[in-house]
Design an enzyme around this catalytic site. Structure first.
Site, PDB file in Angstrom:
ATOM      1  N   GLY A 149       0.704  -1.176   0.166  1.00 57.14           N
ATOM      2  CA  GLY A 149      -0.036  -0.044   0.209  1.00 57.14           C
ATOM      3  C   GLY A 149       0.734   1.277   0.020  1.00 57.14           C
ATOM      4  O   GLY A 149       2.084   1.321   0.384  1.00 57.14           O
ATOM      5  N   CYS A 150       0.245   2.201  -0.413  1.00 51.66           N
ATOM      6  CA  CYS A 150       0.989   3.647  -0.432  1.00 51.66           C
ATOM      7  C   CYS A 150       1.575   4.055   0.908  1.00 51.66           C
ATOM      8  O   CYS A 150       2.688   4.581   0.960  1.00 51.66           O
ATOM      9  CB  CYS A 150       0.281   4.627  -1.316  1.00 51.66           C
ATOM     10  SG  CYS A 150      -1.578   5.024  -0.779  1.00 51.66           S
ATOM     11  N   PHE A 151       0.577   4.245   1.962  1.00 55.53           N
ATOM     12  CA  PHE A 151       0.882   4.595   3.149  1.00 55.53           C
ATOM     13  C   PHE A 151       1.842   3.605   3.863  1.00 55.53           C
ATOM     14  O   PHE A 151       2.906   4.405   4.286  1.00 55.53           O
ATOM     15  CB  PHE A 151      -0.319   4.783   4.085  1.00 55.53           C
ATOM     16  CG  PHE A 151      -1.496   5.731   3.678  1.00 55.53           C
ATOM     17  CD1 PHE A 151      -0.883   7.217   3.866  1.00 55.53           C
ATOM     18  CD2 PHE A 151      -2.749   5.542   3.564  1.00 55.53           C
ATOM     19  CE1 PHE A 151      -1.578   8.277   3.423  1.00 55.53           C
ATOM     20  CE2 PHE A 151      -3.545   6.732   3.150  1.00 55.53           C
ATOM     21  CZ  PHE A 151      -3.153   8.043   3.135  1.00 55.53           C
TER      22      PHE A 151
END
Length: 330
Positions: free
Chosen positions: A142-144
Site C-alpha cells: 500500500g502507498c501509506f
C-alpha cells in the site's frame, strides 16, 4: 518482454503505462478494462495520446498472451485472477491488498472471505529484495505503508512505540467520484479520516515486526488539497536515550545502496512524479523521540513505480529501468 495490465483504466494503471512506455525491455500488448473495453486507452488517459496505440479489452486471463502481468484491479477482485496467472506461469505484480497479509488478518481487515489465498512476498524492495528476486508473484504494498515503513525502518527495532501521521493527495482515493474527494470539500482543507482503524495499519505492523520491532504501531491519515504525494511524519519513541550520531549512521548504512531512497529534506515537490522516497529526521533533545519524515508520490513509489521496480528485480533487469527520473518541480 510482453506486458499485460489487468485493470489499466485507473490512476495507478495510467501511471504504470506512462512508466512502461520508457522501459526498454517492456512492450505493453494488453490493457484491460471492463467498463471501457473496445475503446482506446487514450480515451481516459489523454496524456498518453500519440504514445500508445492500444484498445482496452475485457479481462480474460485465459486468453492473455504475455510474459508478465500487472494486476491493477481493486481489492477482492485480484483474487479472481491471481491463481490463474500463476497456473499459466505468468509472473505478476498485484497492486491490490489481496496477498499482502496473512489470510486471517486480511479477512478481518477487509471483511471478506479470501477465495484463493496463497503466500506472496511483500514488495518493498528495500526490505524484501531477495524474496522478490525469486518470486513469480509479488504483492505490491500500500502507498501509506511504503512511506511510513521506509521512514522508520532503520530504527524500528529500537522503538517501543511508533506513531505514523500521514497526509495524502486525493489521487490515493482512486478515480471514483465521492463526497469525500469532491472539490469543495477538499480545497483549502485538511481532512483526517479513519483515524484509528485505517486498513493499511496491519501492513505497517507486519513490516515493523519483520524488522524485529516489538513496538506498538499506530497510524492516522489525512487528506490534503493536492493531487499527488504522501508526507508521513513518524514519531519513534525509544526504550532508552539515543545519540544523533548513531541514528545518522543507522540511516546511512541502511539506505546506502538503495537507488530510490534519498536522505534529504522530505518535500512533495521533490518526489512528485518520481519513484524516490526522501527522508529526513530530527532527534529530540533528551534522545528519547526521533521524528522522521518521508515523502513519496503515492502513484509512483506508492503504486506503479514500485511495481515496475519489483518487476525489474523479478526479471533480472536493471532495478531502475523505466523509473530513473527526477521529480517534477515546480
Amino acid at each position: 518482454m510482453d506486458i499485460a495490465i489487468i485493470g489499466a483504466s485507473g490512476y495507478a494503471g495510467g501511471d504504470l503505462i506512462r512508466l512502461l512506455l520508457t522501459h526498454k525491455e517492456a512492450d505493453i500488448v494488453c490493457a484491460t478494462s471492463r467498463k471501457l473495453a473496445g475503446t482506446p486507452v487514450t480515451k481516459d488517459h489523454i496524456h498518453l495520446k500519440n504514445l500508445i496505440d492500444l484498445e482496452y479489452t475485457n479481462p480474460d486471463v485465459e486468453n492473455i498472451d504475455a510474459d508478465f502481468a500487472f494486476l491493477a484491479v481493486p481489492h477482492t477482485a485480484a483474487m479472481q485472477y491471481a491463481g490463474k496467472l500463476k497456473e499459466r506461469g505468468i509472473k505478476t505484480v498485484d497492486f491490490s491488498a489481496d496477498y499482502r497479509l496473512p489470510r486471517e488478518i486480511y479477512e478481518k481487515t477487509y471483511g471478506v472471505k479470501h477465495s484463493d489465498y496463497f503466500k506472496a512476498p511483500y514488495g518493498i524492495p528495500e526490505l524484501h529484495r531477495n524474496e522478490v528476486k525469486n518470486a513469480s508473484f509479488v504483492a505490491n504494498p500500500g502507498c501509506f505503508p511504503t512511506g511510513a515503513t521506509l521512514a522508520a525502518a532503520p530504527v524500528a527495532k529500537l522503538a517501543h512505540t511508533i506513531i505514523y501521521d500521514s497526509k495524502s493527495g486525493v489521487s490515493g482515493a482512486g478515480d471514483s467520484i465521492s463526497e469525500t474527494t469532491h472539490f469543495p470539500n477538499v480545497a483549502e482543507n485538511i481532512l483526517p479520516y479513519k483515524i484509528t482503524a485505517h486498513r493499511h495499519l496491519p501492513e505497517m505492523r507486519q513490516e515493523a515486526a519483520f524488522l524485529g520491532s516489538k513496538a506498538n504501531v499506530y497510524f492516522t491519515p489525512h487528506l490534503l488539497p493536492a493531487i499527488r504525494g504522501i508526507i508521513t511524519t513518524a514519531h519513534i519513541l525509544f526504550n532508552e536515550p539515543m545519540e544523533l550520531e548513531m541514528i545518522q549512521k543507522l540511516y546511512q548504512d541502511f539506505y546506502k545502496n538503495e537507488p530510490f531512497v534519498r536522505l534529504q529534506p522530505a518535500k512533495l515537490g521533490g518526489v512528485r512524479g518520481s519513484n524516490f522516497c526522501d527522508i529526513n529526521f530530527e532527534l529530540e533533545n533528551d534522545g528519547t523521540r526521533l521524528v522522521a519524515v518521508s515523502a513519496i508520490d503515492n502513484l509512483v513509489k506508492g503504486a506503479a513505480g514500485q511495481a515496475v521496480q519489483n518487476m525489474n528485480i523479478m526479471c533480472g533487469f536493471d532495478e531502475a529501468e523505466g523509473i530513473r527520473m527526477p521529480g517534477m518541480f515546480p
